[in-house]
Enzyme design. Structure first.
Site, PDB file in Angstrom:
ATOM      1  CE1 TYR A  87      -3.251   2.853   0.379  1.00  0.00           C
ATOM      2  CE2 TYR A  87      -3.226   2.581   2.754  1.00  0.00           C
ATOM      3  CZ  TYR A  87      -3.680   3.236   1.637  1.00  0.00           C
ATOM      4  OH  TYR A  87      -4.564   4.280   1.760  1.00  0.00           O
ATOM      5  CB  CYS A  88       0.904   4.307   0.118  1.00  0.00           C
ATOM      6  SG  CYS A  88       1.497   6.012   0.037  1.00  0.00           S
ATOM      7  CG  LEU A  89       5.842   5.856   0.916  1.00  0.00           C
ATOM      8  CD1 LEU A  89       6.469   6.399   2.174  1.00  0.00           C
ATOM      9  CD2 LEU A  89       6.662   6.229  -0.276  1.00  0.00           C
ATOM     10  N   GLY A 108       3.863  -0.295  -1.365  1.00  0.00           N
ATOM     11  CA  GLY A 108       3.765  -0.871  -2.693  1.00  0.00           C
ATOM     12  C   GLY A 108       4.993  -0.579  -3.532  1.00  0.00           C
ATOM     13  CG  LEU A 158      -3.703  -2.231  -2.044  1.00  0.00           C
ATOM     14  CD1 LEU A 158      -4.200  -2.443  -0.618  1.00  0.00           C
ATOM     15  CD2 LEU A 158      -4.751  -2.677  -3.050  1.00  0.00           C
TER      16      LEU A 158
END
Length: 603
Positions: free
Chosen positions: A334-336, A338, A362
């Site tokens: 998720y975000c960083l 990812g 994500l």
């Protein structure tokens, strides 16, 4: 007892202390003279006054804009013409309002601007006030954009700052020009202003004392949020690994490892029971592991991106593989998290490590050339200034990061709260997502500096220049099936930037676009009203489709995207089996303590 060894060799240790006593990071040019300590101390002190914004960066943007505007008489004529036309349009509007009952507005707010939706703004004189403001706002946008020769970055900065100044002077923010505040003041005999003053004093006292906002005490990790049952089965200086207890008699054979962003606490994916992604997956027979990141302090200044990869993703993969032996792993970032997971996948592909079964991203970017409005705060001058602040502290404080995110949505995150709580005297009802958003973490000096320089500024990862363990990695080496989720109104990871995962060469990619923003679009449980998504599968080896045509080609589907993703996971599964043990004590992974563990409680 021996544990599985990571494929990335341990890095040389570094002593704690100021940056000039540390070995240079692997990405740095070592023959460049380090800036004098006095310069760094001055910049750090100035940063506490300027909110971590570099005055030089702003000055360069305005000089670029002003010099090019000065030598563009055609642009002068154009903006002067627009000023005259807007004045004439407003004069006609004023005249019509004096003689007609219902006059259509001469300018409509932007779709995302909700400040003037109340009927109170449609009555004289407030209709004139807000229409004049919107015309003025539009004129300043015309004046700060479209000037030949100005660099795109400087144009964005100047336009952004002008917008912030205009938002500060919006008629919504003042008692005398806000009809809703005036009506409330008359109706309550001024008690709303008294309550607002008391709210302001209370908030100021909490801010000075370093306390979280009022209302967060109702959403404590392990009490009201992050309560899905589980055990911490591994801990090092950077992470805790949580294994969640099974909720079904049979589970999918392949476990799931979730890598959240370390800029915030992990439990956005395990909020309240009704909107917990972890609980949703466990209830459908998935074995779920979650990384919980340590909240760095000045002693962690030497941690870099390789440390986050080695001590974070790879260490967690080793643990999951030991607890669920003989199975490949479904990974989620998720975000960083990812972005880091993508780096790990590229590295594992290069060394022919095939432990990944799938990779879900994500709201995560791999290409940073169009990284949204956050790039307003990213240039050489700004990063040099920010580095000196982090060098002095050893980390970037969560308050310093929060200010930048709030400015990007100042309508919603600053001024609407000022009006609601200090002028109308109300208190917004705190939600679990708002409480999580206030529970930020710090960023260690070396890691954050490397992340901003190599990913945001130079885009080394997508360009194939990023090195891990001394070897360049390429996202094009990834063969693992990818499921990428983007959100329509994401200001942190714009969806068209996330969509660029389709540009890497060979993976099988399923791309899903859901409505909502960076956080609320991901926390999109079934039954959440007003949700929809678009999804399409691109098999490996098929031609690329641009994002605009992709949207046209894939109609929206009502509902949460979670079931669609869970069905995709099931397609990449090898069947059901008995749940694995909680931890693997004989392999060095005992049950250390119940979830949510201790890292998530660090302040």
């Amino acid at each position: 007892m021996d544990r599985p060894r990571s494929t990335l060799e341990p890095l040389a240790g570094a002593a704690h202390g100021k940056a000039d006593r540390l070995p240079p990071p692997s990405w740095a040019v070592t023959d460049v003279e380090m800036p004098p300590t006095i310069d760094r101390l001055i910049h750090a002190a100035m940063g506490r006054v300027t909110g971590s914004i570099s005055p030089a960066s702003l000055a360069l943007a305005y000089i670029d804009w002003a010099l090019h505007l000065a030598e563009s008489p055609g642009k002068w004529a154009r903006v002067a013409e627009k000023a005259v036309r807007k004045a004439a349009r407003f004069s006609i509007y004023v005249a019509r309002t004096c003689s007609e009952a219902c006059v259509p507005p001469c300018i409509d707010p932007l779709p995302q601007d909700r400040r003037f939706r109340s009927d109170a703004w449609q009555h004289w004189p407030f209709n004139l006030i807000h229409q004049a403001f919107l015309l003025n706002q539009q004129w300043w946008h015309n004046t700060t954009t479209g000037i030949g020769g100005v660099s795109p970055h400087h144009e964005q900065v100047v336009s952004f700052v002008a917008r912030q100044l205009l938002d500060t002077m919006s008629p919504v923010n003042f008692i005398a020009t806000n009809p809703e505040v005036l009506n409330a003041t008359a109706r309550e005999n001024g008690m709303n202003l008294l309550r607002g003053a008391m709210n302001f004093v209370e908030d100021w006292e909490r801010h000075i004392a370093g306390k979280p906002p009022l209302g967060t005490e109702d959403f404590q990790p392990g009490v009201q949020v992050a309560i899905t049952p589980g055990q911490v089965v591994y801990r090092n200086r950077l992470i805790e690994l949580i294994q969640y207890a099974p909720a079904t008699e049979q589970v999918h054979a392949e476990p799931i490892l979730i890598v959240p962003a370390w800029i915030m606490k992990y439990y956005i994916l395990d909020l309240s029971p009704h909107n917990s992604l972890v609980k949703y997956l466990v209830s459908r027979g998935h074995t779920v592991f979650m990384i919980s990141w340590h909240n760095p302090n000045e002693h962690d200044r030497d941690l870099d991106m390789e440390a986050y990869l080695r001590l974070g993703v790879l260490a967690a993969l080793d643990a999951v593989q030991a607890i669920v032996p003989g199975r490949k792993i479904n990974t989620v970032g998720y975000c960083l998290g990812g972005t880091l997971l993508s780096m790990a996948a590229a590295y594992l592909a290069q060394v022919e490590d095939e432990r990944l079964n799938s990779m879900t991203l994500l709201a995560a970017q791999t290409d940073f050339t169009e990284a949204g409005e956050l790039t307003l705060f990213i240039d050489d001058s700004q990063l040099n200034y920010l580095e000196d602040i982090m060098w002095d502290q050893g980390f970037l404080d969560n308050r310093q990061m929060a200010g930048a995110f709030q400015l990007l949505r100042s309508h919603d995150l600053i001024w609407s709260l000022v009006v609601q709580e200090y002028l109308l005297g109300g208190r917004q009802a705190y939600t679990d997502l708002m409480a999580w958003n206030a529970d930020a973490t710090r960023m260690p000096y070396r890691m954050h500096s490397e992340y901003l320089h190599r990913l945001f500024l130079k885009n080394d990862l997508f360009a194939g220049r990023y090195k891990l363990n001394g070897r360049p990695i390429s996202l094009g080496d990834i063969r693992t099936p990818i499921f990428a989720v983007a959100t329509e109104t994401d200001h942190v990871a714009p969806w068209k930037s996330v969509y660029k995962i389709n540009l890497i060469a060979d993976p099988d990619v399923t791309f899903l676009l859901t409505n909502g923003g960076h956080n609320a679009g991901i926390v999109s449980e079934p039954g959440h009203k007003g949700r929809h998504y678009r999804m399409a599968h691109r098999p490996a080896g098929t031609n690329y489709m641009d994002p605009d045509n992709w949207v046209v080609s894939n109609p929206a589907v009502d509902g949460s995207w979670w079931p669609a993703w869970e069905a995709w996971l099931a397609e990449h599964d090898s069947g059901m089996t008995a749940p694995p043990s909680m931890g693997a004590i004989k392999k060095g992974y005992p049950q250390l303590q119940p979830a949510p563990g201790q890292h998530v409680l660090e302040r």
